[in-house]
Each structure stands twice: as C-alpha cells, then as structure tokens.
Design an enzyme around this catalytic site. Structure first.
Site, PDB file in Angstrom:
ATOM      1  N   PRO A  95      54.324  -5.486 -49.828  1.00 60.84           N
ATOM      2  CA  PRO A  95      55.097  -6.740 -49.834  1.00 60.84           C
ATOM      3  C   PRO A  95      55.692  -7.094 -48.473  1.00 60.84           C
ATOM      4  O   PRO A  95      55.849  -8.264 -48.147  1.00 60.84           O
ATOM      5  CB  PRO A  95      56.212  -6.471 -50.858  1.00 60.84           C
ATOM      6  CG  PRO A  95      55.727  -5.335 -51.685  1.00 60.84           C
ATOM      7  CD  PRO A  95      54.829  -4.525 -50.812  1.00 60.84           C
TER       8      PRO A  95
ATOM      9  N   ARG B  42      46.143  -6.967 -36.706  1.00 62.81           N
ATOM     10  CA  ARG B  42      45.203  -5.923 -37.132  1.00 62.81           C
ATOM     11  C   ARG B  42      43.767  -6.351 -36.867  1.00 62.81           C
ATOM     12  O   ARG B  42      42.932  -5.546 -36.433  1.00 62.81           O
ATOM     13  CB  ARG B  42      45.403  -5.599 -38.620  1.00 62.81           C
ATOM     14  CG  ARG B  42      46.735  -4.927 -38.913  1.00 62.81           C
ATOM     15  CD  ARG B  42      46.902  -4.637 -40.395  1.00 62.81           C
ATOM     16  NE  ARG B  42      48.325  -4.523 -40.729  1.00 62.81           N
ATOM     17  CZ  ARG B  42      48.794  -3.841 -41.755  1.00 62.81           C
ATOM     18  NH1 ARG B  42      47.970  -3.213 -42.574  1.00 62.81           N
ATOM     19  NH2 ARG B  42      50.089  -3.789 -41.993  1.00 62.81           N
TER      20      ARG B  42
ATOM     21  N   CYS C  57      66.501  -4.939 -21.109  1.00 67.13           N
ATOM     22  CA  CYS C  57      66.292  -6.154 -21.916  1.00 67.13           C
ATOM     23  C   CYS C  57      64.838  -6.592 -21.915  1.00 67.13           C
ATOM     24  O   CYS C  57      64.138  -6.474 -20.904  1.00 67.13           O
ATOM     25  CB  CYS C  57      67.139  -7.299 -21.372  1.00 67.13           C
ATOM     26  SG  CYS C  57      68.909  -7.051 -21.531  1.00 67.13           S
TER      27      CYS C  57
ATOM     28  N   LYS D 196      69.927   5.879 -32.886  1.00 64.71           N
ATOM     29  CA  LYS D 196      68.890   6.233 -31.916  1.00 64.71           C
ATOM     30  C   LYS D 196      69.193   7.577 -31.251  1.00 64.71           C
ATOM     31  O   LYS D 196      68.286   8.382 -31.005  1.00 64.71           O
ATOM     32  CB  LYS D 196      68.765   5.133 -30.862  1.00 64.71           C
ATOM     33  CG  LYS D 196      68.187   3.829 -31.415  1.00 64.71           C
ATOM     34  CD  LYS D 196      67.855   2.860 -30.292  1.00 64.71           C
ATOM     35  CE  LYS D 196      67.123   1.643 -30.840  1.00 64.71           C
ATOM     36  NZ  LYS D 196      66.633   0.750 -29.770  1.00 64.71           N
TER      37      LYS D 196
END
Length: 322
Positions: A44, A54, A159, A138
């Site tokens: 989903p 892909r 950034c 992280k």
C-alpha cells in the site's frame, strides 16, 4: 585484472526515495553492480514515482529485490550478494535500520555500511529539543553500528541544495517576498543532490573513509540566506522584499507546534539561525569530500541557480526534509 572485478557490489535501501535515487544512478554510472531492496510493488505504501524509478533502474541493469525490513532471511540473502550497503531510508524508517544491522551481522561479509545520515554532523551539534530528538534516532544507529563492529562510513552531507532552494526562494512562485530566518547572516552548506549521490558512492568504496566521518563542505557551497537571495536577485533581475522571522519566533514555534510539525522549524533554526553546519572546523585530519576528490566536478550554488532559471526542479514533498 578485469576492471569489473574491482568494482564493489552495492546494495541500497531506500533507493527509490528522494536522495536514494541519486545514489543508485551514481552507483550505476560509476560501474558498480547495483541492487536495491524495496517494498513489494503491491504494498500500500508504494508510490507511483517508486514504480517509475524501478522501471528506470531495471533498464539500467539494477537488480531489484522486493521485500520488507521484517524479512530477516531475505535481507541476509540479499546482503550475501553485496559488498557495500547504503541506507537512504527516510526519517520515519531510521529506527528500522537496527534490522539492517542485525542482518549485516548475520551475513558476515559486508565491507562497509553507510547508515541513513546525509544531513548535519549529528555528533557535533546541539539543536532545539525537537530536532535533537530527531537526531538522537540517527545517533542510536551510529552507536549500534559501531557496537556491532561493522566497518562504516558516516556521512554529513549537510543541506540538500535543490530542496532548500525551493524552500527558501520559492522559484516556482511569482510573489515578491522571501522569508528570512533570523538575520540571514548565518552560513549554511548547500550541496546539489546529484553530487551527494556521487560523493556517497565514492566514499563508500574509499579505504580512507573506513570507520570515519566524511563531511561534504565544498567552499563555494557555503552561503548565507542573504547572499543566496542577492544572487537570485542578480540572476532574475528582480528585487524581493525580505520578511525576517526573529529567532524567538522560531523557538516559540518549536515549543508550541505539535509533532512532527515542530521538527522542520527546529531544523531551520539550527541551520539558518545558529549556523550549526559551520559551527565546527574541518581540520587537516578530517575528511572533506571536495578535498578527497579534487578531480570531481560538483555543482556550485551559483550554477544551481542557473539550473533553476532554465529548468527548475519540481519542489519535493516536505517529507524529504531529512
């Protein structure tokens, strides 16, 4: 020796995401046998853009492995066919990288792991609490990687430039106002996404970067908001009204907005008010990407603004703000 035999086999998690796709393209262009581990096409959460990528990657010879992060044995099997693992998973999936670490340990053959950092150097800054909590997830992955004894490279890409130019300048709009956070004088580091992809593939295969942090901080890409706006005015021939948001307003918003809306405000404060990206020095013994690869032609901010003038990239979703 066959040059192809010298190339690392690279497996990328999150390869159809905002920054991951640039890593996949860079890996292919640099001649590495490349695989991506992605959700099943019928899942989903799988977006149309992911399916389009892909098809692009399949045509380029990328091996596409469909699976979930909960499928331990499938991940181990995929890892056994790789040398280098790069995770470009988006923020909501950052804690799930513990499953990747477990699979890497079980596979036992991975020569390098790059977890999903690709933002600030989180071990060297202390931002407002919402961003601090964001970064702590992280840091947990970094510490788990080290504890597991997995060879790693941690990347501080700073950034993502096209994304931030869209946020700061709104080049697709015709209005005459630009919001400035703080006084506009703090320097930030804005690196073009394609270059982040190329640098990442290079450091992932560089023995100098083993068990090290690499910072992407090319000198021409260090820029303040005020200088960025002035450059844009020079290139467009327009004059923009600068609407300044005081630091105290950003701090208050970080305290009053509900999660996760308080995170972007805290990130803007860290980057453009405190100047966290430039709050530490890059010494001779530190690894900085443009010094490691002086031969690589990267996109300067000046050139990127020219790109926005001629063929502006579409603004990405806010979820890409990592």
């Amino acid at each position: 020796m066959d040059r192809e035999a010298e190339k690392s086999r690279i497996l990328i998690f999150g390869g159809t995401g905002y920054i991951g796709k640039h890593m996949v393209r860079a890996s292919v262009s640099l001649g590495h046998p490349t695989s991506i581990y992605v959700r099943p096409a019928a899942a989903p959460q799988t977006r149309t853009l992911s399916l389009d990528l892909r098809r692009e990657f399949h045509s380029a010879g990328v091996r596409i492995i469909e699976g979930e992060l909960e499928e331990h044995e499938k991940m181990v099997a995929a890892l056994k066919e790789a040398d280098v693992v790069i995770s470009a998973l988006a923020y909501p999936q950052v804690p799930d990288q513990l499953k990747i670490i477990d699979a890497i340990v079980a596979a036992g053959n991975i020569k390098r792991f790059l977890p999903s950092d690709f933002g600030c150097e989180e071990d060297k800054i202390t931002p407002l609490p919402p961003f601090q909590e964001f970064l702590e997830k992280k840091r947990k992955i970094r510490r788990a990687t080290e504890a597991a004894g997995i060879p790693f490279t941690f990347v501080a890409a700073n950034c993502l430039a096209a994304y931030l130019v869209n946020i700061l300048l709104h080049p697709h709009d015709l209005h005459g106002e630009i919001v400035v956070y703080g006084n506009g004088e703090a320097n930030a580091v804005l690196n073009y996404e394609e270059d982040v992809g190329k640098y990442t593939i290079k450091v992932a295969n560089d023995p100098r970067a083993r068990n090290r942090v690499v910072t992407y901080r090319p000198e021409p890409n260090i820029i303040s908001q005020n200088r960025l706006i002035s450059l844009w005015e020079e290139k467009t021939g327009r004059s923009f009204k600068r609407v300044y948001v005081p630091e105290e307003d950003l701090v208050k918003l970080s305290q009053t907005l509900p999660p996760p809306d308080n995170i972007p405000v805290s990130i803007l404060h860290s980057i453009f008010v405190k100047g966290d990206l430039m709050s530490y020095d890059i010494n001779e013994d530190d690894l900085e990407a443009s010094r490691l690869y002086p031969e690589m032609q990267y996109t300067t901010i000046d050139h990127l603004l020219d790109v926005f003038l001629t063929d502006p990239p579409e603004p990405p979703a806010m979820a890409a703000f990592k």
